[in-house]
Design an enzyme around this catalytic site. Sequence first.
Site, PDB file in Angstrom:
ATOM      1  N   CYS A 166     -68.614 -62.915 103.238  1.00 27.41           N
ATOM      2  CA  CYS A 166     -70.210 -63.203 104.574  1.00 27.41           C
ATOM      3  C   CYS A 166     -71.101 -62.933 103.968  1.00 27.41           C
ATOM      4  CB  CYS A 166     -69.352 -62.672 105.783  1.00 27.41           C
ATOM      5  SG  CYS A 166     -67.220 -63.240 106.273  1.00 27.41           S
ATOM      6  N   GLU A 182     -73.543 -73.503  97.628  1.00 28.95           N
ATOM      7  CA  GLU A 182     -71.849 -72.843  96.958  1.00 28.95           C
ATOM      8  C   GLU A 182     -70.900 -73.112  98.209  1.00 28.95           C
ATOM      9  OE1 GLU A 182     -72.739 -68.791  94.682  1.00 28.95           O
ATOM     10  OE2 GLU A 182     -73.114 -68.317  96.689  1.00 28.95           O
TER      11      GLU A 182
HETATM   12  N1  SAH Z   1     -75.156 -69.693 110.286  1.00 30.85           N
HETATM   13  C1  SAH Z   1     -74.002 -69.062 111.119  1.00 30.85           C
HETATM   14  C2  SAH Z   1     -73.034 -68.664 110.069  1.00 30.85           C
HETATM   15  C3  SAH Z   1     -72.984 -68.088 108.741  1.00 30.85           C
HETATM   16  S1  SAH Z   1     -73.050 -66.810 107.918  1.00 30.85           S
HETATM   17  C4  SAH Z   1     -74.034 -67.532 111.376  1.00 30.85           C
HETATM   18  O1  SAH Z   1     -74.973 -66.543 110.900  1.00 30.85           O
HETATM   19  O2  SAH Z   1     -73.280 -67.619 112.691  1.00 30.85           O
HETATM   20  C5  SAH Z   1     -70.829 -66.585 109.146  1.00 30.85           C
HETATM   21  C6  SAH Z   1     -71.502 -64.601 109.303  1.00 30.85           C
HETATM   22  O3  SAH Z   1     -71.418 -63.413 108.414  1.00 30.85           O
HETATM   23  C7  SAH Z   1     -71.927 -64.154 110.315  1.00 30.85           C
HETATM   24  O4  SAH Z   1     -71.441 -63.654 111.526  1.00 30.85           O
HETATM   25  C8  SAH Z   1     -73.432 -63.288 109.775  1.00 30.85           C
HETATM   26  O5  SAH Z   1     -73.955 -62.790 110.461  1.00 30.85           O
HETATM   27  C9  SAH Z   1     -71.982 -62.560 109.204  1.00 30.85           C
HETATM   28  N2  SAH Z   1     -73.195 -62.019 107.974  1.00 30.85           N
HETATM   29  C10 SAH Z   1     -74.557 -62.940 107.026  1.00 30.85           C
HETATM   30  N3  SAH Z   1     -74.610 -61.728 106.568  1.00 30.85           N
HETATM   31  C11 SAH Z   1     -73.592 -60.337 106.604  1.00 30.85           C
HETATM   32  C12 SAH Z   1     -73.310 -59.254 105.145  1.00 30.85           C
HETATM   33  N4  SAH Z   1     -73.892 -58.980 104.463  1.00 30.85           N
HETATM   34  N5  SAH Z   1     -72.073 -58.774 105.280  1.00 30.85           N
HETATM   35  C13 SAH Z   1     -71.032 -59.284 106.574  1.00 30.85           C
HETATM   36  N6  SAH Z   1     -71.293 -60.455 107.683  1.00 30.85           N
HETATM   37  C14 SAH Z   1     -72.559 -60.956 107.092  1.00 30.85           C
END
Ligand code: SAH
Length: 364
Positions: free
Chosen positions: A356, A94
């Site tokens: 996110c 995605e």
């Molecule tokens: N793998 C990388 C980038 C992708 S996620 C990382 O983990 O940083 C991007 C951001 O969204 C990260 O900070 C992650 O922790 C956050 N994230 C993941 N799941 C989420 C959720 N359900 N709600 C809000 N933020 C989330």
Amino acid sequence: MSTRANFYDLPRAELLALAARWGFPTVHAARLWTYVYLDGVEDWSAMPELPARFRVKAEAELKFGRHDTAAETHSSDGFTRKYLLQLGDQRKIETVLMRYTGRVTACISSQAGCAMGCVFCATGQMGFIRHLSPGEIVAQAMHIDRVLRDTSPATPALAQPGSKSAHERHERLRNIVLMGMGEPLHNYDAVMTAVDILRDANGLALGAKKITLSTVGVIPGIIRMADELRPIHLAVSLHGATQEERAALVPVAKKWPLDELMEACRYYIAKQQRRIFYEWTLIEGKNDTPESAHAVGRLLKGQEAQVNLIPLNPTAGYDGEPTGREAAKRFQEILAEYDLPSTIRQRRGIDIAAGCGQLAVAKK
Ligand code: SAH
Ligand code: SF4
């Protein structure tokens, strides 16, 4: 399956070297590059400035590995679109197009699935499928750029007579966040090659400061980015300010512990002379209390840092609740007491699961 190489895997210098190996002047390869990245042309028959012999050879050797759109959803917020894109092996990823805060940003995936298993993340919940190639990362940006070119009205004031470049006439992709599916520093080489291609001054020419890579905290990757002086922005997902609190949400904290992560971040800031963005997913009653905020303050005090607070987005495999507006504001105020600037990320695209941590596809 075609054995032709994917054009989008090639940095400009490699394309030029390839043309030389084929026995052609590199100027033709340079023009091919601008046809694709500047003019948005992917059709060999629409490149009249290339000599026929070169075009025939290039077409025999190279293909444009563009992604087919398996599905497209538009958020009711009017700002967010999500694309389910199909890879050559039928796997899917995605990519998200965001048009808020006055700019256009693409949220790009670096892997199909993710091996890191953060408990609140839909991509983590689906597990790891495979790494993406540089071309598969670049092609997502090209997809978004094409969407922009196809949907944004031409800007008459900018369409100079004789100007050939779509760049000058249409809204173009300007910002990229490597925050889609996957952990970019787990796929370091492919991601950095893709970034080099996207930044190439003769092509999309994205500014280094317009690209942000978010990592769960892969320490060797952070150190490598610092040593290689990679000029893009770095965001580090923190979520817990003690080893125990963090490891409960981010299992790989056991492999890359918090104190070592902080050491790597301080090294990065000193070496790059640049701040780090820390991400903090706010989960009600879990890591959003004043005590948690003070712990973040103590942990990051004195660092060149900015904290991005992300109220939890819902995912199927995690039943926590997002922090409310007031508690998030309170969290921010406490961080300010430690001279830590912070932002609260706007909730957008949630109705189409484009927020996110919400990106996921059915495993084949
Ligand atoms: N793998 C990388 C980038 C992708 S996620 C990382 O983990 O940083 C991007 C951001 O969204 C990260 O900070 C992650 O922790 C956050 N994230 C993941 N799941 C989420 C959720 N359900 N709600 C809000 N933020 C989330
Ligand atoms: Fe992977 Fe990032 Fe999701 Fe963690 S938050 S599982 S590292 S994509």
